[in-house]
Every structure is written in C-alpha cells, then in structure tokens.
Design an enzyme around this catalytic site. Structure first.
Site, PDB file in Angstrom:
ATOM      1  N   GLN A  71       0.765  -1.251   0.000  1.00 35.87           N
ATOM      2  CA  GLN A  71       0.000   0.000   0.000  1.00 35.87           C
ATOM      3  C   GLN A  71       0.796   1.301   0.000  1.00 35.87           C
ATOM      4  OE1 GLN A  71      -3.399   2.375   2.571  1.00 35.87           O
ATOM      5  NE2 GLN A  71      -3.022   0.272   3.107  1.00 35.87           N
ATOM      6  N   SER A  72       1.845   1.380   0.829  1.00 36.12           N
ATOM      7  CA  SER A  72       2.486   2.687   1.010  1.00 36.12           C
ATOM      8  C   SER A  72       3.100   3.213  -0.291  1.00 36.12           C
ATOM      9  CB  SER A  72       3.572   2.591   2.092  1.00 36.12           C
ATOM     10  OG  SER A  72       4.578   1.676   1.692  1.00 36.12           O
ATOM     11  N   ARG A  92       6.880  -9.226 -10.194  1.00 36.81           N
ATOM     12  CA  ARG A  92       7.503 -10.525 -10.375  1.00 36.81           C
ATOM     13  C   ARG A  92       6.657 -11.372 -11.332  1.00 36.81           C
ATOM     14  NH1 ARG A  92       9.564 -13.744  -5.227  1.00 36.81           N
ATOM     15  NH2 ARG A  92       8.342 -12.120  -4.272  1.00 36.81           N
ATOM     16  N   ASP A 127      11.806 -10.564 -13.873  1.00 40.15           N
ATOM     17  CA  ASP A 127      12.449 -11.264 -12.760  1.00 40.15           C
ATOM     18  C   ASP A 127      13.777 -10.552 -12.506  1.00 40.15           C
ATOM     19  OD1 ASP A 127      13.790 -12.861 -11.013  1.00 40.15           O
ATOM     20  OD2 ASP A 127      13.390 -14.745 -12.053  1.00 40.15           O
ATOM     21  N   ASN A 150       9.396   0.133  -1.949  1.00 36.55           N
ATOM     22  CA  ASN A 150       9.124  -0.028  -0.511  1.00 36.55           C
ATOM     23  C   ASN A 150       9.320  -1.481  -0.113  1.00 36.55           C
ATOM     24  OD1 ASN A 150       6.599  -0.625  -1.901  1.00 36.55           O
ATOM     25  ND2 ASN A 150       5.651  -0.741   0.119  1.00 36.55           N
ATOM     26  N   LYS A 190      10.561  -5.249   9.347  1.00 28.40           N
ATOM     27  CA  LYS A 190       9.480  -5.122   8.373  1.00 28.40           C
ATOM     28  C   LYS A 190       8.319  -4.446   9.075  1.00 28.40           C
ATOM     29  CE  LYS A 190      10.441  -8.994   5.358  1.00 28.40           C
ATOM     30  NZ  LYS A 190       9.919 -10.183   4.679  1.00 28.40           N
ATOM     31  N   TYR A 192       4.182  -2.982   8.793  1.00 33.06           N
ATOM     32  CA  TYR A 192       2.883  -2.781   8.149  1.00 33.06           C
ATOM     33  C   TYR A 192       2.141  -1.649   8.849  1.00 33.06           C
ATOM     34  CZ  TYR A 192       3.439  -7.111   5.506  1.00 33.06           C
ATOM     35  OH  TYR A 192       3.883  -8.071   4.640  1.00 33.06           O
ATOM     36  N   GLU A 193       1.048  -1.229   8.220  1.00 32.36           N
ATOM     37  CA  GLU A 193       0.248  -0.095   8.682  1.00 32.36           C
ATOM     38  C   GLU A 193       0.139   0.042  10.210  1.00 32.36           C
ATOM     39  OE1 GLU A 193      -1.537   2.422   7.033  1.00 32.36           O
ATOM     40  OE2 GLU A 193      -2.022   3.087   9.067  1.00 32.36           O
ATOM     41  N   ASP A 222       0.511   3.748   5.984  1.00 34.12           N
ATOM     42  CA  ASP A 222       0.804   3.386   4.598  1.00 34.12           C
ATOM     43  C   ASP A 222       0.532   4.542   3.643  1.00 34.12           C
ATOM     44  OD1 ASP A 222       1.703   0.826   4.927  1.00 34.12           O
ATOM     45  OD2 ASP A 222      -0.261  -0.088   4.785  1.00 34.12           O
ATOM     46  N   GLY A 301      -7.655  20.483  18.757  1.00 29.25           N
ATOM     47  CA  GLY A 301      -7.284  21.899  18.780  1.00 29.25           C
ATOM     48  C   GLY A 301      -7.754  22.567  20.058  1.00 29.25           C
ATOM     49  N   GLY A 302      -7.775  23.884  20.058  1.00 25.43           N
ATOM     50  CA  GLY A 302      -8.124  24.627  21.257  1.00 25.43           C
ATOM     51  C   GLY A 302      -9.631  24.786  21.455  1.00 25.43           C
TER      52      GLY A 302
HETATM   53  N1  CAO Z   1      11.798 -10.273  -9.250  1.00 26.68           N
HETATM   54  C1  CAO Z   1      12.424 -11.069  -8.369  1.00 26.68           C
HETATM   55  N2  CAO Z   1      12.329 -10.909  -7.041  1.00 26.68           N
HETATM   56  C2  CAO Z   1      11.539  -9.911  -6.595  1.00 26.68           C
HETATM   57  C3  CAO Z   1      10.845  -9.048  -7.469  1.00 26.68           C
HETATM   58  C4  CAO Z   1      11.012  -9.260  -8.851  1.00 26.68           C
HETATM   59  N3  CAO Z   1      10.399  -8.486  -9.735  1.00 26.68           N
HETATM   60  N4  CAO Z   1      10.150  -8.161  -6.724  1.00 26.68           N
HETATM   61  C5  CAO Z   1      10.387  -8.456  -5.448  1.00 26.68           C
HETATM   62  N5  CAO Z   1      11.210  -9.499  -5.357  1.00 26.68           N
HETATM   63  C6  CAO Z   1      11.751 -10.116  -4.152  1.00 26.68           C
HETATM   64  C7  CAO Z   1      12.679  -9.202  -3.399  1.00 26.68           C
HETATM   65  O1  CAO Z   1      13.939  -9.172  -4.027  1.00 26.68           O
HETATM   66  C8  CAO Z   1      12.693  -9.850  -2.022  1.00 26.68           C
HETATM   67  O2  CAO Z   1      13.573 -10.950  -2.056  1.00 26.68           O
HETATM   68  P1  CAO Z   1      14.761 -11.196  -0.976  1.00 26.68           P
HETATM   69  O3  CAO Z   1      14.202 -10.851   0.375  1.00 26.68           O
HETATM   70  O4  CAO Z   1      15.036 -12.651  -1.146  1.00 26.68           O
HETATM   71  O5  CAO Z   1      15.897 -10.353  -1.326  1.00 26.68           O
HETATM   72  C9  CAO Z   1      11.303 -10.446  -1.935  1.00 26.68           C
HETATM   73  O6  CAO Z   1      10.724 -10.361  -3.239  1.00 26.68           O
HETATM   74  C10 CAO Z   1      10.305  -9.851  -0.988  1.00 26.68           C
HETATM   75  O7  CAO Z   1      10.498  -8.516  -0.692  1.00 26.68           O
HETATM   76  P2  CAO Z   1       9.994  -7.947   0.713  1.00 26.68           P
HETATM   77  O8  CAO Z   1      10.837  -8.512   1.814  1.00 26.68           O
HETATM   78  O9  CAO Z   1       9.943  -6.488   0.599  1.00 26.68           O
HETATM   79  O10 CAO Z   1       8.484  -8.508   0.828  1.00 26.68           O
HETATM   80  P3  CAO Z   1       7.745  -9.122   2.090  1.00 26.68           P
HETATM   81  O11 CAO Z   1       6.426  -9.546   1.587  1.00 26.68           O
HETATM   82  O12 CAO Z   1       8.549 -10.164   2.788  1.00 26.68           O
HETATM   83  O13 CAO Z   1       7.579  -7.879   3.098  1.00 26.68           O
HETATM   84  C11 CAO Z   1       6.816  -5.686   3.718  1.00 26.68           C
HETATM   85  C12 CAO Z   1       6.571  -6.944   2.890  1.00 26.68           C
HETATM   86  C13 CAO Z   1       5.782  -4.653   3.329  1.00 26.68           C
HETATM   87  C14 CAO Z   1       6.663  -5.997   5.212  1.00 26.68           C
HETATM   88  C15 CAO Z   1       8.230  -5.153   3.456  1.00 26.68           C
HETATM   89  O14 CAO Z   1       8.382  -4.993   2.076  1.00 26.68           O
HETATM   90  C16 CAO Z   1       8.543  -3.852   4.158  1.00 26.68           C
HETATM   91  O15 CAO Z   1       8.798  -3.793   5.363  1.00 26.68           O
HETATM   92  N6  CAO Z   1       8.566  -2.738   3.406  1.00 26.68           N
HETATM   93  C17 CAO Z   1       8.924  -1.440   3.905  1.00 26.68           C
HETATM   94  C18 CAO Z   1       7.843  -0.837   4.723  1.00 26.68           C
HETATM   95  C19 CAO Z   1       6.539  -0.745   3.981  1.00 26.68           C
HETATM   96  O16 CAO Z   1       6.412  -0.199   2.923  1.00 26.68           O
HETATM   97  N7  CAO Z   1       5.513  -1.261   4.643  1.00 26.68           N
HETATM   98  C20 CAO Z   1       4.152  -1.021   4.213  1.00 26.68           C
HETATM   99  C21 CAO Z   1       3.632  -2.030   3.358  1.00 26.68           C
HETATM  100  S1  CAO Z   1       1.964  -1.651   3.046  1.00 26.68           S
HETATM  101  O17 CAO Z   1       1.178  -2.237   4.361  1.00 26.68           O
END
Ligand code: CAO
Length: 480
Positions: A71-72, A92, A127, A150, A190, A192-193, A222, A301-302
């Site tokens: 989302q963010s 991906r 990829d 993100n 990591k 989330y919202e 987000d 507010g006030g």
């Molecule tokens: N081709 C190949 N690999 C890809 C790809 C692509 N096109 N796009 C993504 N990937 C891979 C990444 O390289 C990563 O792999 P590795 O960890 O092995 O290097 C993997 O996909 C997953 O990425 P991620 O760790 O960001 O995803 P997640 O689902 O595990 O975590 C989230 C999600 C949101 C918790 C994390 O991305 C995060 O903390 N982001 C920053 C904060 C944020 O934006 N949070 C709000 C999200 S909205 O609620």
C-alpha cells in the site's frame, strides 16, 4: 422505497444550502497589477496561453520505475501517475504485487486492494534476479527519472540495485524509498500499517482513556507515508533542475505517522507546564500522568468538540455529528439549544468557565441534536457558522454525487473484473487534469515497454522471452 429516499434528498439539499451560504460572503476585489518584465521571470518560460487544463499534466515527461508493492509505495506512485508521470510498475513474473490476490471480492480477479492503488500505471513483469532481467532493469534505470520502492530493508541491494550502482549508471536518477523505521535500533524491521500507527504515536493517543490504544481506519502509516514520499519526490525533481543530479528520498513510516500526530507531541510538551485543560479528563477531575493520554473524541485543537447522537442513532450506527463549541459562536449555540441564559451565566459565558463543564454542556447539546438528523444539524449550524461534521458512512461517501462530480470518487471499468470505484486525485490542480484509469493486468505492458520505451528489437525480445526473465515458470505461476 420512496419514503426512504426523501430524507436523503433533503440531506443533500441541506449540505448544498450550507455551502451556498458560505460562498455568498463578501469578496474583496483587487485591481490586477502588471506582471514583471521578462528579465525578472526567474528563468521561467512565458505564461502559456492555452486554455486551463490543455497544457498537459503537472508531471508529464517524468518516468517512474515503480518497484512498489502493498500500500504505502503504490499510494505514492498512483498519485504521481494521476499527476501525469509515466509509471511503469515492475512485478515478479507470474506472481505480481501480493495484493492482487488479497481480500479478493471476485474469484480469480485482481482484488480491490490492488486495483484501487495501482490505477493509471503500466505493469511490466521482470524477474530482477534473472541475468536478462537485470539487463532490462539497467536500461530502465538509464531511462527513468525516479525509482520508487518499498521493499523490506536490504531487498533492493540484494537485487544489485544499490545506490552506488544506480547513481553511477544514471546520476540523474532519484531513488525514493519507504521503510518502516529510519536509521536506528529498528531499521531492519518489516513494518505494516498498524505497526507504524503504534510506533508513530498515533495508537497511544487514540481511543478512550479507560480503554486500550486504538488504531484508526484511515491508513496514516501506509497511505500517509506514500503521500509524504510523493512530496519528497517532486521536491527532488525540482532541485534536480538546478543541480542536475538525483538524490535519495527516504520516508520512514514511523516519521510519517509522528508528523501527522504532531499535535500530540505538542501536548506532551505542554503537559510539563500543567494539565491539559481542553481534555475532558481535566473537567472530570482526573489527574494526568506523565504522557499524553487518549482523549476519546476530544478535539485536537483549542476548541472543545465531541461526537453527539443525532435522530435515528438507535438503529443507524452513523447517525452522529461532530460538534465544536467554538468560542465566537457560543451565543448562537446557546440560542439554538434553548439555553440563552448560558450566554451571561458566569459558569458558561467564557471558554475557561466552560472547561470543567464540557461533559454536561455536550450532554445538553446532544438533547438538541438527537431531535434532528445529522444533515439537519449540519444545515442549521452552518447558517450560524457553527462548525459541525456529520459522521458519513462509506456507503454515503460512495454514493455522494458531489464527490463523483469533483473526481474524488471515480468509477472505472476493468476488462476482467468489471467496474469498480476508486479514489481519484484528492489534490486538485487547475491546469493539470488527472486521467484516472483502471489498474493494469499483470504484465499487460511488458511488450509495449520493451518495444516502444526501451527500443528492444524483435530478435532481442525473442531472446528475452526465451530467457524466462519476463514470464513465470509454470511452477512459480501455480504457486501464486
Ligand atoms: N523479481 C524477483 N524478485 C523480486 C521481485 C522481482 N520483480 N520483486 C520483489 N522481489 C523479491 C525481493 O527481491 C525480495 O527478495 P529477498 O528478500 O530474497 O531479497 C522479496 O521479493 C520480498 O520482498 P519484501 O521482503 O519487501 O516482501 P515481504 O512480503 O517479505 O515484506 C513488507 C513486505 C511490506 C513488510 C516489506 O516490504 C517492508 O517492510 N517494506 C517497507 C515498509 C513498507 O512499505 N511497509 C508497508 C507495506 S503496506 O502495508
């Protein structure tokens, strides 16, 4: 049915009437001065003579390599797309943004979670760990102005897309990131919202004093951080006009939430100088602790405010109104609710005198609001400049014609899931009219981008396809 519709029509008319009254206030007319001579124009071109809205969009020509998901980040890039940027979302192969399949309402189709955050973008599947995929990404890095991502901390680097690599490959590129936390003890987490709402000071200050911390429905962690990031990106684009070079833009969700909760940090500091008199706990004689407490529906507010019941509250969970007892209109409030004597009674006549009695005052106002619908209260109060806010349900907002008319709520068609409602651009520019389009199917524009944007030949595209860089292996697609 007909009897049900009537109050709604009346309600709409009520809101309209209130708005008309405000517009009728006296307007000062100034005589236009002469524009500055060309020499003093700060290097800008002559003002366009084209009709408003016919001079393109604000971010026309800006190319975004969009590596966002969930989302963010998508909130940010959708906004940039509405402003005219060409947003190419990299997903991906066979999998795509995880939200395509989350909270699905139509079996097998992209969810509203995805479609409402990815409108007006192109989708390309690459990829990023495939050697040919890396090659395509390098071309995109050279071609684009901004990379937005993100991912979890470190994920972009693990793809090889480090700041050093990007800056050397394209010194003009801006690299914009959302992370959960900025540098510090939690930077690798990591987020989330709701984690951000809790870590940014929103949850500890939301809810009722005698209840647990609460998260809000508005996605301030987000979407709020996505908005912050968008401002960072356009600022960096503006600075690049002078410096010619890109820069890193970082928005931590904790920082974004804290920025939105800044009034509570204000109150934290005020607390050092005594109790917070406008919090209803002050009037109730309950001592304050060391940190800003949860304040229920007290106004931030006030001017004291509270949510009050309106006619129909027994069966309608949204038959409520936010009522602000703004000091300049106190007399009008007293007259409306049938308490004219409060205008001169020393216990009620001044804001400080009212503070210890807020609970009783709002209970009395509620006796009056309970006799009217929230729209009737809105109409009557606005005639007296008394600030009130009806509690509008999502159903009411989805059906509100004025939001459709302004493009804030837009219905778009989708080839596989059918029409859906989305939120258009909430920021209205008079010379940049947003083009709110449906979200793309997974990889819908891969061929188009390879061919028309990155100028790959047919032969090269055939080699890319054979490499598996843009299409999922059967196994991966099935797993998705
Ligand atoms: N081709 C190949 N690999 C890809 C790809 C692509 N096109 N796009 C993504 N990937 C891979 C990444 O390289 C990563 O792999 P590795 O960890 O092995 O290097 C993997 O996909 C997953 O990425 P991620 O760790 O960001 O995803 P997640 O689902 O595990 O975590 C989230 C999600 C949101 C918790 C994390 O991305 C995060 O903390 N982001 C920053 C904060 C944020 O934006 N949070 C709000 C999200 S909205 O609620």
């Amino acid at each position: 049915m007909a009897t049900k519709k009537k109050p709604k029509a009346k309600a709409k008319a009520a809101v309209k009437k209130a708005a008309v009254k405000k517009a009728a206030k006296k307007v000062v007319k100034l005589k236009a001065g002469k524009p500055l001579a060309a020499a003093a124009s700060n290097g800008l071109p002559r003002p366009s003579a084209k009709p408003w809205g016919a001079a393109g969009r604000a971010l026309d020509g800006v190319k975004i390599l969009d590596f966002t998901h969930v989302q963010s980040g998508p909130t940010c890039t959708q906004l940039l797309a509405y402003m005219g940027a060409d947003v190419m979302k990299v997903e991906r192969p066979g999998v795509g943004d995880i939200t395509r399949g989350q909270l699905r309402d139509v079996k097998g189709q992209d969810s509203l979670y995805f479609t409402m955050l990815n409108g007006s973008k192109r989708s390309i599947t690459i990829d990023s760990k495939n050697p040919k995929g890396k090659e395509i990404l390098e071309r995109l890095v050279k071609y684009c102005d901004v990379l937005v991502e993100n991912f979890a901390p470190g994920a972009l680097d693990r793809m090889g897309l480090t700041w050093d690599y990007i800056h050397k490959t394209n010194p003009r590129m801006i690299v914009a990131s959302v992370k959960g936390f900025g540098p510090g003890p939690y930077e690798d987490c990591k987020v989330y919202e709701n984690v951000a709402q809790c870590a940014g000071g929103s949850a500890s200050t939301t809810g009722f004093r005698d209840g647990p911390p609460l998260v809000t429905g508005a996605q301030i962690g987000d979407s709020g951080t996505g908005l912050h990031l968008a401002l960072g990106i356009v600022s960096a684009l503006y600075q690049r006009i002078r410096t010619g070079r890109g820069q890193k833009v970082l928005c931590a969700m904790q920082d974004g939430v804290l920025n939105l909760a800044r009034v509570k940090l204000r109150d934290q500091q005020r607390l050092a100088h005594g109790p917070l008199a406008e919090y209803s706990q002050f009037g109730e004689g309950i001592p304050f602790g060391k940190a800003v407490p949860r304040a229920g529906n007290d106004s931030g507010g006030g001017q004291p405010g509270w949510i009050l019941k309106c006619k129909g509250w027994e069966s309608d969970p949204d038959a409520y109104i936010y009522f602000i007892t703004q000091a300049p209109v106190w007399g009008a409030i007293c007259d409306l609710i049938g308490k004219p004597e409060w205008k001169t009674d020393a216990d009620y006549a001044t804001p400080p005198a009212r503070l210890p009695r807020l609970r009783q005052i709002f209970d009395t106002i509620e006796q009056w609001t309970k006799t009217k619908t929230k729209f009737e209260v809105m109409e009557i109060c606005n005639q007296h400049d008394i600030p009130v806010g009806p509690i509008l349900s999502m159903k009411e907002l989805a059906e509100e014609p004025s939001l459709r008319a302004t493009g804030t709520v837009v219905e778009v068609d989708h080839p596989t899931r059918g029409p859906y409602l989305t939120v258009g651009n909430p920021i209205k520019l008079s010379d940049s009219i947003p083009d709110v389009r449906r979200s793309p199917l997974l990889g819908e524009h891969t061929d188009e981008v390879l061919r028309e944007v990155l100028r790959y030949s047919d032969k090269e595209i055939a080699a890319i396809k054979a490499s598996g860089a843009i299409s999922a292996s059967e196994k991966k697609a099935e797993a998705a």
